[in-house]
Scaffold this active site. Structure first.
Site, PDB file in Angstrom:
ATOM      1  N   HIS A 436       3.786  25.634  11.664  1.00  7.01           N
ATOM      2  CA  HIS A 436       4.888  26.808  12.552  1.00  7.01           C
ATOM      3  C   HIS A 436       4.793  28.462  12.168  1.00  7.01           C
ATOM      4  O   HIS A 436       4.534  28.507  12.859  1.00  7.01           O
ATOM      5  CB  HIS A 436       6.232  26.602  13.610  1.00  7.01           C
ATOM      6  CG  HIS A 436       6.310  26.540  14.847  1.00  7.01           C
ATOM      7  ND1 HIS A 436       5.812  27.676  15.176  1.00  7.01           N
ATOM      8  CD2 HIS A 436       7.338  26.270  15.305  1.00  7.01           C
ATOM      9  CE1 HIS A 436       6.768  27.816  16.326  1.00  7.01           C
ATOM     10  NE2 HIS A 436       7.366  27.003  16.365  1.00  7.01           N
ATOM     11  N   ASP A 440       1.942  28.049  16.737  1.00 11.88           N
ATOM     12  CA  ASP A 440       2.930  27.753  17.851  1.00 11.88           C
ATOM     13  C   ASP A 440       3.257  26.733  18.312  1.00 11.88           C
ATOM     14  O   ASP A 440       1.878  26.303  19.030  1.00 11.88           O
ATOM     15  CB  ASP A 440       2.688  29.275  18.557  1.00 11.88           C
ATOM     16  CG  ASP A 440       3.592  30.497  18.029  1.00 11.88           C
ATOM     17  OD1 ASP A 440       4.150  30.330  16.634  1.00 11.88           O
ATOM     18  OD2 ASP A 440       3.128  31.435  18.334  1.00 11.88           O
TER      19      ASP A 440
END
Length: 463
Positions: A436, A440
């Site tokens: 992450h 995204d």
């Protein structure tokens, strides 16, 4: 009868970052004949388990390093040909550098008084804590040891080394980390009796007697076993897996997204191609091959999933080196060989590549170059019936795809009139675990959506 010329068998260099290896099994014993390039022994490193071919034909006259021992690259392991008596001399010459280090360690230990060796006896040092070693013959450490030491903030010179000349091996640094960074207890400290606990004060007459508390089970110390337990040492590969997985979880911000895919089109195409591929090429077009082909095509539009964080930079690529996770026999390890430039392969090429690297892994024919340079990985636990999982990213990659069991289930579809109806469809869960820090959730979701569209709308033969 031994040959006249002696040929040394040495620990091979199995990659730039590999500095040592462990002998797992000798395939020949002393006195047996061996042919050149015939498998002679098996070794294990933190990268691969592999067979080492014989460098020459002749009799194996000497084995110098026994099974289970870990030695540096270039160490003489045995000898082919020549007289068996030549080998011990070579072994003594290799062991000689370790003697000064051992003598230095004895002199620095406060547990014993040094024995005078000259005409004038020397005063024994006063008991006290052992001084921290400054070098101890361990000025050189391998890149793997240096990296682990840096990650845990450890000075390698403070780690007791068991390698040649007191050098710190990967096994030493990992044991030091697992022990919480504590040096082994010296003999003098161990010999000191524990201070007796002060006697408890008698309770006052008005104080009720204390209630008995259930005994707390004593923790099992390292090296001890309980009844019914079996202990086996970790292999070099298993230690490497443990370190690599732990480092990945400490490095990347892991998130997993999942999607359900209707494999009806893929099942139909596979049935059509299966006989053709097996008859003409000896290749089975597995569902994994279809997922790999669709993933490679989708990665073209999502470069961050195939990228890497390098320092403060994002590195994207115009090539895809596809890693395929392969389980070794009897759960003895997991390895990820790489299919290079997978973007240039069609379905047949990917199916053949997957079959070849899996066979090399299970037959211990991989070399470190086969497991390095991957940019994206697929793991396939679905072959065992698993329907979901959260794989760990293989550093320094940014994502790993998981493919799971193909299961027939009720599914809502549209009929010819556009009405919803329930049908039986072959469905597969596919997961994407991503870092992450770079990828995204929305980006990962679009990747999975487009991957599903390719698989559900599969056309042609995968060319």
């Amino acid at each position: 009868m031994a040959t006249e010329t002696a040929v040394d068998v040495v620990m091979p260099q199995m990659g730039v970052s590999v500095s040592e290896g462990t002998i797992t099994r000798w395939l020949k014993q002393e006195g047996e004949q061996v042919e050149a390039d015939e498998p002679l022994l098996e070794i294990s490193t933190d990268k691969v388990d592999t067979e080492v071919p014989s460098p020459a034909s002749g009799m194996l006259t000497q084995i110098l390093v026994q099974e289970g021992e870990t030695v540096d690259v270039g160490t003489k392991l045995g000898q082919i040909g020549g007289a068996a008596g030549e080998a011990p001399a070579a072994a003594e010459s290799q062991a000689a550098p370790a003697e000064p280090a051992a003598a230095e360690a004895d002199e620095s230990s406060p547990a014993e008084t040094p024995t005078p060796t000259g005409p004038e006896p020397q005063a024994a040092p006063a008991p006290g804590p052992a001084p921290a070693p400054s070098g101890n013959g361990k000025a050189f450490v391998s890149p793997v040891v240096a990296r682990i030491a840096g990650e845990h903030g450890i000075d390698p010179s403070q780690v007791p080394g068991t390698g040649a000349g007191g050098r710190v091996t990967k096994k030493d640094i990992l044991a030091f980390v697992e022990s919480g960074g504590r040096r082994p207890q010296t003999a003098a400290a161990a010999a000191q009796p524990e201070a007796p606990a002060p006697a408890p004060a008698p309770p006052a007459e008005t104080t009720p007697p204390p209630q008995p508390t259930p005994p707390t089970p004593a923790p099992v110390a390292a090296g001890e076993t309980l009844p019914g337990e079996t202990v086996e040492p970790m292999t070099a590969m298993r230690r490497g897996i443990a370190e690599h997985m732990r480092r990945s979880l400490d490095t990347a911000a892991h998130v997993t997204s999942a999607i359900e895919v209707d494999f009806s089109r893929v099942v139909a195409v596979r049935e059509k191609l299966k006989k053709e591929y097996q008859a003409a090429y000896g290749v089975n077009p597995t569902y994994l091959a279809f997922a790999a082909k669709a993933s490679v095509e989708t990665l073209r539009e999502y470069p961050y999933v195939n990228a890497e964080i390098r320092g403060d930079s994002i590195v994207t690529r115009n090539f895809i080196n596809l890693g395929i996770a392969v389980e070794l026999a009897e759960g003895k390890g997991l390895i990820v060989p790489v299919i290079r430039n997978a973007e240039g392969l069609n379905l047949l090429g990917l199916a053949r590549g997957i079959a070849e690297i899996a066979a090399k892994a299970r037959n211990k024919q991989l070399v470190p170059d086969d497991v390095q340079g991957g940019t994206f990985t697929i793991t396939n636990p679905g072959g065992y019936g698993t329907f979901h999982g959260t794989p760990v990213i293989s550093q320094p990659q940014s994502a790993i795809l998981g493919t799971y069991a193909l299961v027939k289930r009720p599914w809502v579809v549209e009929d010819e009139l556009g009405q919803d109806t329930i049908a039986i469809r072959p469905l597969m869960n596919i997961t994407l675990t991503y870092d992450h820090r770079l990828v995204d959730g929305a980006y990962a979701g679009r990747f999975l959506r487009d991957l599903r569209e390719l698989l559900e709308g599969w056309e042609g033969d995968g060319e």
